[in-house]
Design a protein around this motif. Structure first.
Motif, PDB file in Angstrom:
ATOM      1  N   MET A  51     -32.005 -34.273  48.876  1.00  0.00           N
ATOM      2  CA  MET A  51     -31.529 -33.682  50.136  1.00  0.00           C
ATOM      3  C   MET A  51     -31.561 -34.722  51.254  1.00  0.00           C
ATOM      4  O   MET A  51     -30.615 -34.821  52.046  1.00  0.00           O
ATOM      5  N   ASP A  52     -32.633 -35.507  51.318  1.00  0.00           N
ATOM      6  CA  ASP A  52     -32.736 -36.557  52.328  1.00  0.00           C
ATOM      7  C   ASP A  52     -31.637 -37.597  52.158  1.00  0.00           C
ATOM      8  O   ASP A  52     -31.049 -38.064  53.125  1.00  0.00           O
ATOM      9  N   ARG A  53     -31.350 -37.964  50.906  1.00  0.00           N
ATOM     10  CA  ARG A  53     -30.301 -38.945  50.630  1.00  0.00           C
ATOM     11  C   ARG A  53     -28.936 -38.416  51.083  1.00  0.00           C
ATOM     12  O   ARG A  53     -28.175 -39.117  51.743  1.00  0.00           O
ATOM     13  N   LEU A  54     -28.652 -37.155  50.764  1.00  0.00           N
ATOM     14  CA  LEU A  54     -27.362 -36.564  51.148  1.00  0.00           C
ATOM     15  C   LEU A  54     -27.225 -36.453  52.656  1.00  0.00           C
ATOM     16  O   LEU A  54     -26.208 -36.853  53.225  1.00  0.00           O
ATOM     17  N   THR A  55     -28.233 -35.925  53.329  1.00  0.00           N
ATOM     18  CA  THR A  55     -28.128 -35.754  54.779  1.00  0.00           C
ATOM     19  C   THR A  55     -28.124 -37.101  55.496  1.00  0.00           C
ATOM     20  O   THR A  55     -27.445 -37.259  56.504  1.00  0.00           O
ATOM     21  N   GLY A  56     -28.849 -38.077  54.961  1.00  0.00           N
ATOM     22  CA  GLY A  56     -28.834 -39.412  55.550  1.00  0.00           C
ATOM     23  C   GLY A  56     -27.461 -40.048  55.478  1.00  0.00           C
ATOM     24  O   GLY A  56     -26.970 -40.632  56.450  1.00  0.00           O
ATOM     25  N   GLU A  57     -26.822 -39.932  54.334  1.00  0.00           N
ATOM     26  CA  GLU A  57     -25.462 -40.473  54.188  1.00  0.00           C
ATOM     27  C   GLU A  57     -24.483 -39.699  55.063  1.00  0.00           C
ATOM     28  O   GLU A  57     -23.578 -40.275  55.657  1.00  0.00           O
ATOM     29  N   ASP A  78     -39.073 -31.945  42.701  1.00  0.00           N
ATOM     30  CA  ASP A  78     -38.847 -31.720  44.128  1.00  0.00           C
ATOM     31  C   ASP A  78     -37.500 -32.330  44.522  1.00  0.00           C
ATOM     32  O   ASP A  78     -37.296 -33.536  44.376  1.00  0.00           O
ATOM     33  N   ILE A  79     -36.586 -31.497  45.028  1.00  0.00           N
ATOM     34  CA  ILE A  79     -35.251 -32.014  45.360  1.00  0.00           C
ATOM     35  C   ILE A  79     -35.168 -32.579  46.778  1.00  0.00           C
ATOM     36  O   ILE A  79     -34.096 -32.959  47.223  1.00  0.00           O
TER      37      ILE A  79
END
Length: 84
Positions: A41-47, A36-37
């Motif tokens: 995705m959460d890490r990228l959008t959070g940063e 599950d990516i």
């Protein structure tokens, strides 16, 4: 060069309003060891959210370095921001 001859893609349309950002990126920025990516995705959008307040100078490079430290994987990111 044809990568996959049977590929079909549906066009998408939209509008970027003032302050909107479009992020196009390779899977190397969001892949994890899990199938599950969504974590990646959460890490990228959070940063990326952190750069909204701090300004966008060099944001693509900084995001790549922050979320995808594996230089042996594809790492590409394009940010398009509509100002004014």
């Amino acid at each position: 060069m044809v990568v996959y001859d049977g590929a079909e893609f549906e066009p998408a349309r939209g509008n970027l309003r003032s302050g909107d950002v479009l992020m196009l990126f390779t899977d190397g920025l969001v892949e994890t060891s899990e199938p599950d990516i969504s974590e990646g995705m959460d890490r990228l959008t959070g940063e990326a959210d952190r750069y909204v307040a701090a300004g966008w100078d060099g944001a693509a490079w900084h995001l790549i370095e922050k979320v995808a430290k594996d230089v042996n994987d594809d790492r590409a990111l394009l940010l398009i921001r509509r100002s004014g």
